[in-house]
Design a protein around this motif. Structure first.
Motif, PDB file in Angstrom:
ATOM      1  N   ILE A  16      -4.216  54.348   9.785  1.00 49.14           N
ATOM      2  CA  ILE A  16      -2.335  54.384   9.998  1.00 49.14           C
ATOM      3  C   ILE A  16      -2.137  53.257  10.667  1.00 49.14           C
ATOM      4  N   PHE A  17      -1.589  52.615   9.970  1.00 45.19           N
ATOM      5  CA  PHE A  17      -1.394  50.760  10.411  1.00 45.19           C
ATOM      6  C   PHE A  17       0.421  51.586  10.315  1.00 45.19           C
ATOM      7  N   ASP A  18       1.389  50.389  11.332  1.00 46.31           N
ATOM      8  CA  ASP A  18       2.371  50.523  11.493  1.00 46.31           C
ATOM      9  C   ASP A  18       2.868  49.056  10.970  1.00 46.31           C
ATOM     10  N   LEU A  19       3.304  48.420  10.501  1.00 53.05           N
ATOM     11  CA  LEU A  19       3.907  47.339   9.807  1.00 53.05           C
ATOM     12  C   LEU A  19       4.011  46.446   9.935  1.00 53.05           C
ATOM     13  N   ASP A  20       5.527  46.633  10.528  1.00 47.76           N
ATOM     14  CA  ASP A  20       6.140  44.777  10.913  1.00 47.76           C
ATOM     15  C   ASP A  20       5.530  44.417  12.704  1.00 47.76           C
ATOM     16  N   GLY A  21       4.676  43.478  13.217  1.00 46.91           N
ATOM     17  CA  GLY A  21       4.062  42.943  14.059  1.00 46.91           C
ATOM     18  C   GLY A  21       2.209  43.016  13.759  1.00 46.91           C
ATOM     19  N   THR A  22       2.398  44.184  13.036  1.00 48.88           N
ATOM     20  CA  THR A  22       0.818  44.501  13.218  1.00 48.88           C
ATOM     21  C   THR A  22       0.261  44.555  11.671  1.00 48.88           C
ATOM     22  N   LEU A  23       0.550  44.586  10.477  1.00 50.10           N
ATOM     23  CA  LEU A  23       0.255  43.627   8.822  1.00 50.10           C
ATOM     24  C   LEU A  23       0.297  42.807   8.719  1.00 50.10           C
ATOM     25  N   ALA A  24       1.516  42.975   9.046  1.00 52.94           N
ATOM     26  CA  ALA A  24       2.886  41.820   8.975  1.00 52.94           C
ATOM     27  C   ALA A  24       3.450  41.028  10.317  1.00 52.94           C
ATOM     28  N   ASP A  25       3.241  40.026   9.643  1.00 49.10           N
ATOM     29  CA  ASP A  25       3.893  39.071  11.288  1.00 49.10           C
ATOM     30  C   ASP A  25       5.265  39.011  10.457  1.00 49.10           C
ATOM     31  N   THR A  26       5.946  39.621  11.406  1.00 52.10           N
ATOM     32  CA  THR A  26       7.389  39.227  11.104  1.00 52.10           C
ATOM     33  C   THR A  26       8.822  38.885  11.451  1.00 52.10           C
ATOM     34  N   LYS A  94       4.274  35.930   7.159  1.00 52.63           N
ATOM     35  CA  LYS A  94       2.884  35.994   7.127  1.00 52.63           C
ATOM     36  C   LYS A  94       2.425  37.296   7.732  1.00 52.63           C
ATOM     37  N   PRO A  95       0.983  37.396   6.981  1.00 54.05           N
ATOM     38  CA  PRO A  95       0.048  38.549   7.432  1.00 54.05           C
ATOM     39  C   PRO A  95      -0.205  38.247   8.706  1.00 54.05           C
ATOM     40  N   VAL A  96      -0.845  38.813   9.306  1.00 58.23           N
ATOM     41  CA  VAL A  96      -1.327  39.398  10.364  1.00 58.23           C
ATOM     42  C   VAL A  96      -2.875  39.382  10.299  1.00 58.23           C
ATOM     43  N   GLU A  97      -3.722  37.795  10.637  1.00 58.79           N
ATOM     44  CA  GLU A  97      -5.475  38.285   9.413  1.00 58.79           C
ATOM     45  C   GLU A  97      -6.220  38.954   9.924  1.00 58.79           C
ATOM     46  N   LYS A 125       8.949  46.288   0.346  1.00 58.50           N
ATOM     47  CA  LYS A 125       9.406  44.521  -0.149  1.00 58.50           C
ATOM     48  C   LYS A 125       8.291  43.748   0.531  1.00 58.50           C
ATOM     49  N   THR A 126       8.273  43.750   2.349  1.00 56.01           N
ATOM     50  CA  THR A 126       7.112  43.218   3.399  1.00 56.01           C
ATOM     51  C   THR A 126       6.145  43.557   2.025  1.00 56.01           C
ATOM     52  N   MET A 127       5.637  45.087   1.995  1.00 55.47           N
ATOM     53  CA  MET A 127       4.011  45.125   1.756  1.00 55.47           C
ATOM     54  C   MET A 127       4.302  44.761   0.317  1.00 55.47           C
ATOM     55  N   GLU A 128       4.950  44.192  -0.824  1.00 52.08           N
ATOM     56  CA  GLU A 128       4.920  43.788  -2.002  1.00 52.08           C
ATOM     57  C   GLU A 128       4.657  41.729  -1.690  1.00 52.08           C
ATOM     58  N   CYS A 169      -7.315  60.262  13.288  1.00 54.42           N
ATOM     59  CA  CYS A 169      -6.583  59.498  12.714  1.00 54.42           C
ATOM     60  C   CYS A 169      -6.452  58.523  13.964  1.00 54.42           C
ATOM     61  N   HIS A 170      -6.661  57.333  13.397  1.00 51.69           N
ATOM     62  CA  HIS A 170      -6.490  55.795  14.199  1.00 51.69           C
ATOM     63  C   HIS A 170      -5.562  54.857  14.003  1.00 51.69           C
ATOM     64  N   VAL A 171      -4.570  54.601  14.738  1.00 52.73           N
ATOM     65  CA  VAL A 171      -3.388  54.314  14.385  1.00 52.73           C
ATOM     66  C   VAL A 171      -3.503  52.834  14.718  1.00 52.73           C
ATOM     67  N   PHE A 172      -3.233  51.793  14.551  1.00 50.71           N
ATOM     68  CA  PHE A 172      -3.013  50.203  15.143  1.00 50.71           C
ATOM     69  C   PHE A 172      -1.445  49.904  15.442  1.00 50.71           C
ATOM     70  N   GLU A 173      -1.303  49.493  16.234  1.00 55.00           N
ATOM     71  CA  GLU A 173       0.248  49.597  16.699  1.00 55.00           C
ATOM     72  C   GLU A 173       0.511  47.503  17.375  1.00 55.00           C
ATOM     73  N   ASP A 174       1.692  46.690  16.936  1.00 50.64           N
ATOM     74  CA  ASP A 174       2.176  45.932  18.128  1.00 50.64           C
ATOM     75  C   ASP A 174       2.858  46.674  19.420  1.00 50.64           C
ATOM     76  N   GLY A 175       3.634  48.107  19.199  1.00 53.99           N
ATOM     77  CA  GLY A 175       4.660  47.697  20.500  1.00 53.99           C
ATOM     78  C   GLY A 175       4.036  48.705  20.783  1.00 53.99           C
ATOM     79  N   GLU A 176       5.116  49.016  22.182  1.00 56.92           N
ATOM     80  CA  GLU A 176       5.093  50.510  23.288  1.00 56.92           C
ATOM     81  C   GLU A 176       5.478  51.422  22.761  1.00 56.92           C
ATOM     82  N   LEU A 177       6.157  51.425  22.247  1.00 58.95           N
ATOM     83  CA  LEU A 177       7.314  52.616  21.365  1.00 58.95           C
ATOM     84  C   LEU A 177       5.833  52.916  20.232  1.00 58.95           C
TER      85      LEU A 177
END
Length: 204
Positions: A16-26, A94-97, A125-128, A169-177
């Motif tokens: 499971i991926f978070d999106l903002d700050g994890t897959l996408a450098d938003t 940009k993507p988080v490479e 839209k971010t994903m696209e 499941c393994h979660v990838f996150e960029d935030g403490e919450l």
């Protein structure tokens, strides 16, 4: 950032991926959107302030701004104005490479999903924009849950949609919450900010 390799834990059956700050450098884009909108209300939105609010949906962020500054902004109106501003700037993201590389590595090998505190339409839209939608088709947004992160509902719904037990499941996150949400869901979790440099505050 010290040549560590980002990868899944042994025994992981779904990711499971978070999106903002994890897959996408938003995050730089979100920051600029808040800064532009709050400037009209004479609120100096700094990178340091933004860091304390990462992962919180826009309306709740404005509510917290009101608490901090003693302001009385209409949270829904200003929150939606911020999202409109963000949408105008989305093309700058940009993507988080390292994380996208991991996603591509396990595409077709393990079930994958996105669990985000963002709005459903903007998340897709971010994903696209970053062409992530061809790798992941399960997305749980803030509109799909009654309790956002740090409550585990977002990630538990992802697990349910993938048909995998939470503990596998393994979660990838960029935030403490998000890390708290993963822990509450009984999932393994990795903080991706250890693997890339976050830069907030510069003009894009």
């Amino acid at each position: 950032m010290d040549n560590k390799i980002l990868d899944i834990f042994p025994g992981t059956k779904a990711i499971i991926f978070d999106l903002d700050g994890t897959l996408a450098d938003t995050m730089p884009v979100h920051f600029l959107a808040y800064k532009h909108v709050l400037r009209d209300y004479k609120i100096d939105f700094t990178p340091e302030l933004f860091a304390t609010l990462a992962g919180i949906p826009a309306v709740e962020t404005i509510e917290k701004i009101n608490e901090m500054f003693g302001s009385s902004l209409d949270a829904k109106t200003v929150g939606h104005t911020k999202e409109n501003e963000y949408e105008k700037l989305m093309h700058k993201m940009k993507p988080v490479e390292p994380v996208v590389k991991l996603m591509k590595k396990y595409h077709g090998k393990l079930p994958m999903s996105v669990g985000t505190g963002g709005y459903h339409r903007l998340a897709w839209k971010t994903m696209e924009i970053l062409e992530l939608d061809k790798y992941i088709d399960i997305l749980v947004s803030s509109e799909d849950v009654t309790q956002p992160k740090p409550h585990p509902e977002t990630f538990l719904k992802c697990a349910e949609k993938m048909g995998v037990a939470p503990e596998a499941c393994h979660v990838f996150e960029d935030g403490e919450l998000g890390m708290q949400a993963a822990g509450a869901a009984g999932m393994k979790a990795t903080l991706v900010t250890d693997f890339y440099q976050v830069t907030i505050g510069q003009e894009l």
